[in-house]
Design a protein around this motif. Sequence first.
Motif, mmCIF file in Angstrom:
data_model
loop_
_atom_site.group_PDB
_atom_site.id
_atom_site.type_symbol
_atom_site.label_atom_id
_atom_site.label_comp_id
_atom_site.label_asym_id
_atom_site.label_seq_id
_atom_site.Cartn_x
_atom_site.Cartn_y
_atom_site.Cartn_z
ATOM 1 N N ARG A 163 0.827 -1.257 0.103
ATOM 2 C CA ARG A 163 0.148 0.512 0.200
ATOM 3 C C ARG A 163 0.958 1.121 -0.111
ATOM 4 O O ARG A 163 -0.041 2.209 -0.894
ATOM 5 C CB ARG A 163 -0.891 0.202 1.536
ATOM 6 N N TRP A 164 1.753 1.262 0.750
ATOM 7 C CA TRP A 164 2.490 2.295 0.439
ATOM 8 C C TRP A 164 4.200 2.458 0.313
ATOM 9 O O TRP A 164 4.383 2.941 0.148
ATOM 10 C CB TRP A 164 3.134 2.146 2.445
ATOM 11 N N GLN A 165 4.169 2.063 -0.623
ATOM 12 C CA GLN A 165 5.691 1.965 -1.427
ATOM 13 C C GLN A 165 5.826 2.940 -2.492
ATOM 14 O O GLN A 165 6.689 3.350 -2.787
ATOM 15 C CB GLN A 165 5.729 0.816 -2.083
ATOM 16 N N SER A 166 5.129 2.466 -3.234
ATOM 17 C CA SER A 166 4.764 4.075 -4.122
ATOM 18 C C SER A 166 4.962 5.359 -2.975
ATOM 19 O O SER A 166 5.752 6.614 -3.686
ATOM 20 C CB SER A 166 3.610 4.030 -4.361
ATOM 21 N N ARG A 167 4.433 5.587 -1.641
ATOM 22 C CA ARG A 167 4.690 7.416 -1.031
ATOM 23 C C ARG A 167 5.759 7.083 -0.597
ATOM 24 O O ARG A 167 6.389 8.057 -0.706
ATOM 25 C CB ARG A 167 3.029 7.426 -0.303
ATOM 26 N N LEU A 168 6.382 6.088 -0.039
ATOM 27 C CA LEU A 168 7.709 6.474 -0.318
ATOM 28 C C LEU A 168 9.173 6.362 -0.547
ATOM 29 O O LEU A 168 10.013 7.018 -0.307
ATOM 30 C CB LEU A 168 8.367 5.133 1.334
#
Lengths: 110, 197
Positions: free
Chosen positions: B34-39
Amino acid sequence: MPDELERLLASNDPLEPSSGFAAGVMAAVRRQAAEPPPLPFPWLRFLVGVGACLLLAGAGAALWLSSGDALLNLVAPLAPVEAAGPELGYAALALAASALLARLPRALVR
Amino acid sequence: MPKKGRMGGTDEDNADVARVLAGDLEAFAGIVRRWQSRLLNLAWRFCRDRAMAEDMAQEAFLKAYRSLSSFRGEAAFSSWLTSVALNSYRSRLRAEGPPLLGIDLVQALAVAPAALEGLHDTERTEAVRRAVLLLPPRYRDAIVVFYFQERDLAESARILGIAEGTLKARLHRGRELLRRRCAMLMMGSGRPLEQGT
């Protein structure tokens, strides 16, 4: 007129994660989870050691101050050696101190 | 999508955190997905290098995993995770220095200003983004996080761990520095820089 710098800073240029990125992260997480937890620092032993050092230093200082000439008499046998060469005196003193310190642990475990 | 959970912790995040803390390591995969793109995109804004950004993001996920027990659920999971990542990126940049950016267009201005006249908008944007990375860290971080958070002042201040007023002041000073450094670059666009609001 819109702020050009604001426009450029607010513009978006998204980067897509590579196909194996999530798998790589999970592999790294699994590796880390498999590692044993780091050893905690031995604070208790450290504090006991520091306390012992301070105690010995205090005792040594007290002994030095209260002994007066007695301590000088103790090192008097080294005087002839020191007369032959000052560096020999220091070496002899270091050897004597080392011998005493080497015996100390044995004396403590008895 | 990360956007969904940007302003608040989702049930999925909280459930996965609970499962990981209970010993189910594989639940962390959901958080990564879920958060890979954001980080990754936050790291990308700090280095402008894909390989380095992926390495930084992976390191941030590892730090998040290690400190997952410190997430109490009081703040949104997105804020907590972004703060962990931001601290990780800042530590790395502090240790390694600013990223090597190749030929820096902003620095090239000093040598050959005329060469920049025909720059396309994308190149100009890239030059400005790289100029941001050469700002002092306090202004760099403020600008990167503020625009990454889509100009959400309160959330940006929370992530940076500073007061909103402090963030406003840093943004103002950072933009001023940028304007000065990129003035000639902007002249080439035919759209002069104006004072922001």
